[in-house]
Scaffold this motif. Structure first.
Motif, mmCIF file in Angstrom:
data_model
loop_
_atom_site.group_PDB
_atom_site.id
_atom_site.type_symbol
_atom_site.label_atom_id
_atom_site.label_comp_id
_atom_site.label_asym_id
_atom_site.label_seq_id
_atom_site.Cartn_x
_atom_site.Cartn_y
_atom_site.Cartn_z
ATOM 1 N N LEU A 285 0.956 -1.076 -0.123
ATOM 2 C CA LEU A 285 0.068 -0.074 -0.057
ATOM 3 C C LEU A 285 0.784 1.308 -0.001
ATOM 4 O O LEU A 285 0.646 2.254 -0.585
ATOM 5 N N ILE A 286 2.016 1.224 0.522
ATOM 6 C CA ILE A 286 2.958 2.275 0.680
ATOM 7 C C ILE A 286 3.419 2.658 -0.766
ATOM 8 O O ILE A 286 3.714 3.637 -1.097
ATOM 9 N N GLY A 287 3.596 1.316 -1.303
ATOM 10 C CA GLY A 287 4.275 1.485 -2.848
ATOM 11 C C GLY A 287 2.943 2.300 -3.648
ATOM 12 O O GLY A 287 3.313 3.111 -4.554
ATOM 13 N N LYS A 288 1.844 1.975 -3.565
ATOM 14 C CA LYS A 288 0.859 2.639 -4.142
ATOM 15 C C LYS A 288 0.661 4.114 -3.870
ATOM 16 O O LYS A 288 0.560 4.895 -4.933
ATOM 17 N N GLU A 289 0.787 4.477 -2.600
ATOM 18 C CA GLU A 289 0.860 5.937 -2.178
ATOM 19 C C GLU A 289 1.926 6.635 -2.907
ATOM 20 O O GLU A 289 1.818 7.552 -3.497
ATOM 21 N N GLU A 290 3.139 5.959 -3.133
ATOM 22 C CA GLU A 290 4.344 6.606 -3.621
ATOM 23 C C GLU A 290 4.093 6.863 -5.107
ATOM 24 O O GLU A 290 4.387 7.661 -5.586
ATOM 25 N N VAL A 291 3.337 5.945 -5.650
ATOM 26 C CA VAL A 291 3.346 5.851 -7.169
ATOM 27 C C VAL A 291 2.100 7.016 -7.640
ATOM 28 O O VAL A 291 2.276 7.744 -8.093
ATOM 29 N N LEU A 292 0.986 6.843 -6.611
ATOM 30 C CA LEU A 292 0.026 8.121 -6.668
ATOM 31 C C LEU A 292 0.649 9.605 -6.490
ATOM 32 O O LEU A 292 0.206 10.330 -7.163
#
Length: 596
Positions: A285-292
RNA sequence: GCUCCGGUAGCUCAGUUGGAUAGAGCAACUGCCUUCUAAGCAGUAGGUCAUGGGUUCGAAUCCCGUCCGGAGUACCA
């Protein structure tokens, strides 16, 4: 200062004084003299001819004289063609021997508060099947390279990222629910990872049958692969898991815990461990946040179908997907999240990923993406890319059952070690646990050495039909030599002989000198192994050392020697070899038996 | 197709920034245990370093071409 750099400096000064030449130090080639020639250290003079304006023999002659006159430890020289062979004083070698004797830190650089912090990621298993031979190579390399980095004065954090979520584990979960009849590791006496792996295979069996059935009914293969009831059910489980459905999450936890318990046993057997374990379920989920965030900042772009992409054409690569059209994350997204989490947790100076070379592209992309996201450390990540383990039948494929299971392999090797010891009549004096521990030590020594002695970057061949050797260039050969040394030292102690590190001998034989010279090379081997990320360099060093010791051992008696000072020297020598071998093999994670 | 990695003895592998006569182990053959552990030691045999060019005093090593093998190559991890 090492003898090599002493000679390098002397050569530069000599060239200045003899010919007025300003020679850069790195142009001075200093190497160990080959066995067939007289001398210890050789300087290659060919590169100096343009400065000296003389022939190679004359130049070497001039330089040889200069070095003998100006460097105390250089006692004599001879010239063959363009090679200047220098003889180093015996006292120098005895000094090296003394510094290695009974010194478990010999060859190692101390770790200080200012040392670089290196995080090494290795192992990184999926939780749907047990570990196999490929994982063994990964684990052994990861552990060993960590030890080698420590030996080079780095602070090391060993870490593992467990790939605990995704469609693969859902497949096992579905199969277990469907056909498992409530089986547990306890109820059928099977290691948890093997049990979960069994249902992964079970899933695949049913899935393939369903696809075949659909294709027979006239459905296209591609469509059948998407419509098979099993895969639909597994996807549904994944969706429920992401929605935090209680029952699904409970099942997921239970089965993952079975797997972890199983992995722990295998890790323990292999002698590897971790300082910190990350779970992908915590990082994706952290990865997703970074991508966003990258999307907002304009680093990435969103397509019409809602998927998110990075454009790497400016870096000579292609477009890379970061979020699927349904918003779910991919492998790359998760690695971005994991990286961020790690750098929040530790002040990492260098990140090392021990991952197979099939993922070279992935890490090339990861470095660029992290850099684009503004992480200053992104560009510096190091992908320790190792080669595949190949079987005579080709590559290992989990689903096709062509894998060599890690636990089975170790069990087999222990069995071979046990039989071999019985055949040789060794260890009859050892009882129960002591004997069993020694068998394990030998079996693991054979396996670890077999894998670590080859250049990590290269693919390697493993033939399960032929068991790993215990003779020749092998772990047990090295362990055996160590056991012999220990045996001699025990006997010396029995005779109340005290070993004096201050060696006084008139002269030593060439075999003895070769051994001392080999010991003196250990620190350089450790450094080279660290610079090149190569346990193989340590393995090969240990082999050479031990081989040399065996020659010495064969030709010279130690305890039977009449001259007390020579006897003392040989005891110091044997002890030092034992010490260096133990330290060196320790860097490979190989334990040394006191007797075998 | 493109990118990356590899090709050294029958097999498995070494071979440091270019240096002397390319090394080990296994397999084969021959010796060595009344002597500190024979899981050892010594020896015989086995090579066009895939191949063709180039660079240089010198190339298994560096550069280019060719052949063979492996991996990767935009919604698997």
């Amino acid at each position: 200062m090492s003898i090599e750099s002493l000679i390098q400096k002397g050569t530069v000064e000599g060239m200045k004084s003899l010919y007025g030449a300003d020679l850069p130090e790195n142009q001075v080639q200093v190497q160990n003299t080959r066995k067939d020639f007289e001398g210890d250290i050789t300087v290659v003079v060919f590169p100096f001819l343009r400065y000296s304006k003389k022939g190679p023999e004359q130049t070497a002659e001039d330089l040889g004289k200069y070095l003998v006159e100006n460097i105390e430890t250089v006692e004599n020289f001879n010239v063959i063609k363009g090679f200047l062979n220098l003889e180093i004083s015996q006292n120098y070698w005895l000094g090296v021997l003394k510094s290695s004797f009974a010194n478990s830190e010999f060859g190692l650089k101390p770790v200080t508060d200012d040392s670089e912090l290196v995080m090494v990621e290795y192992s990184s298993p999926n939780t749907n099947k047990p570990l196999h031979l490929g994982h063994i190579r990964n684990n052994l390399l990861g552990f060993s390279i960590s030890e080698i980095l420590k030996a080079n004065g780095k602070k090391v954090v060993m870490t593992n990222i467990v790939n605990d979520r995704g469609i693969h584990i859902c497949k096992s979960m579905y199969a277990w629910k469907q056909w498992g009849n409530g089986e547990t590791p306890e109820s059928i006496g099977m290691k948890g990872d093997h049990l979960v792996g069994k249902y992964y295979v079970e899933f695949d069996k049913h899935y393939k049958a369903e696809v075949a059935e659909l294709v027979e009914k006239g459905v296209s293969k591609e469509e059948a692969e998407n419509q098979a009831p099993s895969i639909i059910a597994a996807r549904e489980l994944l969706r429920k898991w992401e929605a935090k459905d209680e029952e699904t999450v409970e099942l997921w936890k239970m089965m993952n815990n079975w797997v972890y318990a199983g992995f722990d046993v295998t890790y323990k057997t292999l002698g590897v461990g971790f300082d910190k374990i990350y779970y992908e379920s915590d990082t994706y989920l952290i990865g997703k946040e970074e991508v966003l965030r990258g999307l907002e900042e304009g680093t990435f772009t969103r397509r019409e179908d809602n998927s998110v992409w990075a454009d790497l054409t400016g870096d000579g690569l292609d477009q890379k997907i970061l979020l699927r059209s349904d918003g779910t994350s991919v492998y790359m997204t998760q690695d971005i999240g994991t990286a961020k989490m790690r750098f929040n947790d530790y002040s990492i100076d260098k990140m090392v990923y021990v991952v197979g070379n099939e993922q070279n592209y992935h890490f090339q992309v990861l470095a660029i993406l992290l850099d684009k996201l503004g992480f200053s450390w992104g560009k510096d990540l190091y992908h320790f890319s190792y080669g595949m383990v190949e079987l005579p039948s080709g590559k290992m494929k989990s689903r096709e059952g062509t894998v060599v299971d890690a636990d089975d392999l170790v069990d087999n090797m222990v069995e071979v070690a046990r039989e071999m010891s019985a055949d040789l009549g060794k260890l009859d004096s050892l009882t129960g646990d002591d004997a069993e521990n020694t068998f394990k030590m030998i079996a693991l020594g054979a396996l670890k050495y077999f894998i670590l002695k080859v250049d990590p970057r290269k693919n390697m061949m493993f033939n399960p039909e032929e068991s790993i050797d215990f003779n020749g260039n092998t772990g047990p050969f090295i362990q055996y030599t160590y056991a012999r040394i220990k045996s001699v030292l025990r006997k010396a102690a029995d005779q109340n002989i005290t070993i004096d590190e201050n060696v006084t001998v008139e002269s030593i034989s060439s075999k003895e000198k070769d051994l001392v010279k080999r010991i003196s090379l250990f620190p350089a081997a450790v450094e080279e192994a660290g610079d090149n990320y190569s346990p193989a360099i340590i393995a090969n060093y240990c082999y050479e050392l031990v081989k040399e010791f065996n020659q010495f051992y064969h030709d010279h008696t130690i305890l039977g020697e009449a001259d007390e000072s020579v006897k003392n020297f040989r005891l110091v020598l044997a002890s030092a070899v034992g010490q260096v071998v133990q330290t060196g093999m320790g860097l490979l994670g190989v334990e040394m038996p006191e007797r075998m």
